[in-house]
Design a protein around this motif. Sequence first.
Motif, PDB file in Angstrom:
ATOM      1  N   TYR A 117       0.877  -1.105   0.019  1.00 16.41           N
ATOM      2  CA  TYR A 117      -0.116  -0.031  -0.036  1.00 16.41           C
ATOM      3  C   TYR A 117       0.819   1.420  -0.042  1.00 16.41           C
ATOM      4  O   TYR A 117       0.466   2.427  -0.491  1.00 16.41           O
ATOM      5  N   GLY A 118       2.191   1.253   0.570  1.00 15.08           N
ATOM      6  CA  GLY A 118       3.116   2.287   0.508  1.00 15.08           C
ATOM      7  C   GLY A 118       2.822   3.176   1.459  1.00 15.08           C
ATOM      8  O   GLY A 118       3.529   4.157   1.531  1.00 15.08           O
ATOM      9  N   THR A 119       2.028   2.883   2.298  1.00 14.57           N
ATOM     10  CA  THR A 119       1.531   3.963   3.769  1.00 14.57           C
ATOM     11  C   THR A 119       1.031   3.213   4.699  1.00 14.57           C
ATOM     12  O   THR A 119       0.365   2.093   4.270  1.00 14.57           O
ATOM     13  N   THR A 120       1.213   3.436   5.837  1.00 20.54           N
ATOM     14  CA  THR A 120       0.574   2.857   7.013  1.00 20.54           C
ATOM     15  C   THR A 120      -0.551   3.684   7.560  1.00 20.54           C
ATOM     16  O   THR A 120      -1.252   3.351   8.419  1.00 20.54           O
ATOM     17  N   ASP A 121      -1.304   4.803   6.730  1.00 19.27           N
ATOM     18  CA  ASP A 121      -2.396   5.331   6.886  1.00 19.27           C
ATOM     19  C   ASP A 121      -3.677   4.607   6.651  1.00 19.27           C
ATOM     20  O   ASP A 121      -3.732   4.217   5.520  1.00 19.27           O
ATOM     21  N   LEU A 122      -4.383   4.286   7.338  1.00 18.47           N
ATOM     22  CA  LEU A 122      -5.621   3.344   7.122  1.00 18.47           C
ATOM     23  C   LEU A 122      -6.499   3.850   6.422  1.00 18.47           C
ATOM     24  O   LEU A 122      -7.210   3.301   5.559  1.00 18.47           O
ATOM     25  N   ARG A 123      -6.642   5.265   6.505  1.00 20.76           N
ATOM     26  CA  ARG A 123      -7.487   5.851   5.712  1.00 20.76           C
ATOM     27  C   ARG A 123      -7.236   5.801   4.424  1.00 20.76           C
ATOM     28  O   ARG A 123      -8.136   5.900   3.598  1.00 20.76           O
ATOM     29  N   VAL A 124      -5.938   6.138   3.905  1.00 19.91           N
ATOM     30  CA  VAL A 124      -5.437   6.018   2.574  1.00 19.91           C
ATOM     31  C   VAL A 124      -6.146   4.554   1.883  1.00 19.91           C
ATOM     32  O   VAL A 124      -6.536   4.343   0.948  1.00 19.91           O
TER      33      VAL A 124
END
Length: 269
Positions: A117-124
């Motif tokens: 996913y390239g990010t740990t931001d769950l919203r993204v």
Amino acid sequence: LLDEKVVLTVVREVAEALHHAFNAPNPKTGKALELIHRDIKPANIRLSTDGNVKLLDFGVARANEMDRRASTMMGDVLLTTGFGAPETLGFGIQSAAGDVFALGVCLYQLLTGDDFYGTTDLRVQVNLALDSEEYKTHADIRLGAIAHDGIRALLTDMLQYSHEHRPDAGTVADRADALFKQLDGDTIGQWARSFGWPPLPDIQADLVGRRIDGEGVVLPPSADLPETHLNRSEPEGGAPDAPLPPPPAFEGSVNTLPGPPPRQTTGGT
């Protein structure tokens, strides 16, 4: 990063475990257990020093054909951020296809050292899960980092947006095995034997080196026991160790579950 051949072996073994767990019959009804893991991630996959692959932590698993399930509230969704399939993130749907997706994320991480996913931001991640076109664009970009055509094709299928379009775990195992045979390099056993494993920690605890006899009494190592202690008399210098409580009685069959039914193989011999 691990070699492609080693990574494919890891994926094949985990996929075989998932296939077995899902298809193994309930000994009471004969129907498939349909057991899903629900938390596939590298932290739950372990390699032994001789190259054996272990899938850990079925503590949050769920089965459709069992009386006992993990103790979760109705509606709860169990996942580790970064490994949730689109249908899980967007709609709370958890299925065997979600396990395949998470295994695909593991395969991607092991090959690239990066997060899918390239990010740990769950919203993204949730926003991607709710937009199939945006998800497809993201996946195409991420999968462009996979050089091997066959592995990229397998990953593309495992990480499909629609869970109906992903292969099942048995098919993943067969395809990984077929790809393995096309690659040069060490097997996982050869790799493990040559890997510089860190030394085992010298853990000292109360029961290290001790023995438990047939009656559940904790005893020092045999070499340290005086003759009187071996005969269960009081040793010199004090009373013997207090006995441990007996283990609880086991009720039920000690037989293992029968294996899953044979499947049609694809992608290799």
